[in-house]
Enzyme design. Sequence first.
Site, PDB file in Angstrom:
ATOM      1  N   GLU A   1      38.165  41.472  24.071  1.00 36.19           N
ATOM      2  CA  GLU A   1      38.928  42.726  24.047  1.00 36.19           C
ATOM      3  C   GLU A   1      40.431  42.478  23.952  1.00 36.19           C
ATOM      4  O   GLU A   1      41.140  43.179  23.237  1.00 36.19           O
ATOM      5  CB  GLU A   1      38.607  43.510  25.331  1.00 36.19           C
ATOM      6  CG  GLU A   1      39.145  44.918  25.289  1.00 36.19           C
ATOM      7  CD  GLU A   1      39.200  45.540  26.672  1.00 36.19           C
ATOM      8  OE1 GLU A   1      39.893  46.552  26.806  1.00 36.19           O
ATOM      9  OE2 GLU A   1      38.576  44.992  27.599  1.00 36.19           O
ATOM     10  N   ASP A   2      40.938  41.478  24.680  1.00 40.68           N
ATOM     11  CA  ASP A   2      42.392  41.322  24.824  1.00 40.68           C
ATOM     12  C   ASP A   2      43.021  40.204  24.003  1.00 40.68           C
ATOM     13  O   ASP A   2      44.233  40.063  23.992  1.00 40.68           O
ATOM     14  CB  ASP A   2      42.736  41.039  26.312  1.00 40.68           C
ATOM     15  CG  ASP A   2      42.456  42.253  27.178  1.00 40.68           C
ATOM     16  OD1 ASP A   2      42.296  43.343  26.612  1.00 40.68           O
ATOM     17  OD2 ASP A   2      42.391  42.098  28.411  1.00 40.68           O
TER      18      ASP A   2
END
Length: 739
Positions: free
Chosen positions: A90-91
Amino acid sequence: MTEIDLEEEKKALAREYKELLRISYQTLTPEDKKLIRKAFDVAVDAHKDQRRKSGEAYIFHPIGVAKIVASEIGLGATGIAAALLHDVVEDTPITVEDLEKQFNPKIAHLVEGLTKIAQVKKDMNISMQAENFRKMLLTLNDDVRVILIKIADRLHNMQTMDSMPDYKQVKIASETLYIYAPLAHRLGLYNIKTKLEDLGLKYTEPEVYNDIVSKIKETKEEQDAYIKLVSDVLKKSLDEEGVDYIIKGRPKSVYSIRRKMAAQNVTFDEVFDKFALRIIYKSNLHDEKFVAWKIYSIVTDHYRPSPSRLRDWISSPKSTGYEALHITVMGPKGRWVEIQVRSERMDEIAEKGYAAHYKYKQGATEESGLDVWLNLLKEALENSETNAVDFVEDFKMNLYAKEIFVFTPKGEIKSLPKGATSLDFAFSIHSEIGVKTRGTRVNGKLVPLNYELKSGDQIEVITSPNQKPTINWFDYVTTSRAKNKIRNVLNENTKKIAEEGKELLTRKLKHLKITLNEGVVNELVNFFKLKTSLDLFYRVGIGSIENQQLKDFAAQKSNTLINFFKNKIKRSPTANPDDIHKQELSSNYNLLVFGKEQDRLDYKLSSCCNPIPGDEVFGFVTINEGIKVHKRDCPNAISMQSNYAYRIMPAKWIDSTQQEFKAILNITGMDTLGLTNELTKVISNQMHVNIQSISLSGEAGIFKGQVTVVVQNNNILKKLIENIKKIDGVDKITRVYKN
């Protein structure tokens, strides 16, 4: 950051890594340690440029989650590695494909599931309630570890959200109490459930939380001394009997004390069992039950038990896997004490939930303990017809429900949520049996389908091939499984009847020289004041729309000029009875009140649906604009109620000319001479409050009364209640709400 800080951070990371391996519940092989080391290195590198709001390196968050997964939930190397990597897709630029190449597909699969959950939350940019929660559950992907790691992620966020703004804290905490605590409870993670509930309370009701925490601290010494007093007595006898055990004192959680105070309408000091004793004994599997009842015998030799509060979850474990014997006894100084008796194995299951099950179920796969529950969950999820809010409410009820144990005619035991009916039982055996249920016998006697089952009941289901569910069945069941199945069958029947109705309507209209097309369908829906074309076809199918009514429609349709004038007249405010009613309402019912207490609060009328006096409305607590009032059928209502259930306030218009409100008070106490006289004196003379009705009765020295008073507002009522409490002999006063 300075060199020294970075150096300190590196040392802290090394310490955290060692700690992670040391506290791991599962025994880690050299291969496991290699896998965890690799995941650790990839995560450290991927997050190296990120910092949290508090300023610390972001990597400490995935490590914190991995530690919870390793020690408190007790997953193995795969789960720990997935927890370390849960935010990288996600990051950071790392993809699921990258993880598949570097690690095994299982880890990539778990991280993908966790990433989907995170994205649901991001895209919607709203609190993750109802619809988003359903999407989250769909990412289970047959692997419960996704949810277990997500719960650990939520716990770590709750433990480290001091630096967040208040409104975010409240949103996350409400969500935690709404979904994550019940989920942890259902998965047998009692320690985590307790932490989530206490932290949830800390941020949603900080004053209440701090007040209870400070009171627990104040009474700690006294509680410890009391626990020692009881323990010392029991130790002597347990040692004489040669039991190998340890005794732990355990204060009840802040949240459970708060819940008791609210449910029983009592103060902190009046909550009975604020702590429990736990006796954890060593035993082989064969003797576990025998030793538990031996300890029961020793405890009850010294202290008298409350028969109604004995809980035997050793003979019939909860469906979460929990096993223990709970005995509530009358201890010294006339205080009730709960004593929990568990073997070391049972204690591990209570602390770790399913992870301990895998350990004790030799050769079983990791997911095996959850199969039954996951199948029910999937069944509920696949039924997408359900409104998201209903789905979550049903689901939560089944997560938190206390259990009862009942028997089939052959003597097999089944667990159902407390409050389940005999029809729920039929659906729990098989949905096809549920649908065909004609009657039920409990303990040999014929009972209604909505008969509420009790533990120990034996149920026999009588079926008939011609039986079909009716709309009333919704009132006969409480479990989501039964509701979903009934809903599906009714929907199928409705569609079938509607199809037949459409053909019938086409034929009938042909006789009246009208061709059925979309325009005509819309006109018919309006003519019969229905909501959808499905309603129209269904009503024709069951014969509730008669030929004469269709002739009336045809006559109205053919004379367009008259029709035009009719519409003109309809639109004039004086001609339409609905509008007259609305005018009457708005002239009198022009004062808005909120909540059960009917409080008058500041509000704004929302521009999206422009409610006017007399409309059915609700209040919505916004972050920056106070309370905004919306119509019940506002286009945004469903989305608000799904996603921000905790911000909805009941509201209604009342007649402002009637500036007084009725309140019913129940009063109990000791029947002393002149109590009635004193009561009426306080209400009428001191407070100048009008008594509308009063009924009092005394029996064997106990006084019970119900008084209906008329007051201007809530403040006067609160003052009145305080004054009545001061009357000598009055024990309790509660306000009764009549629906």
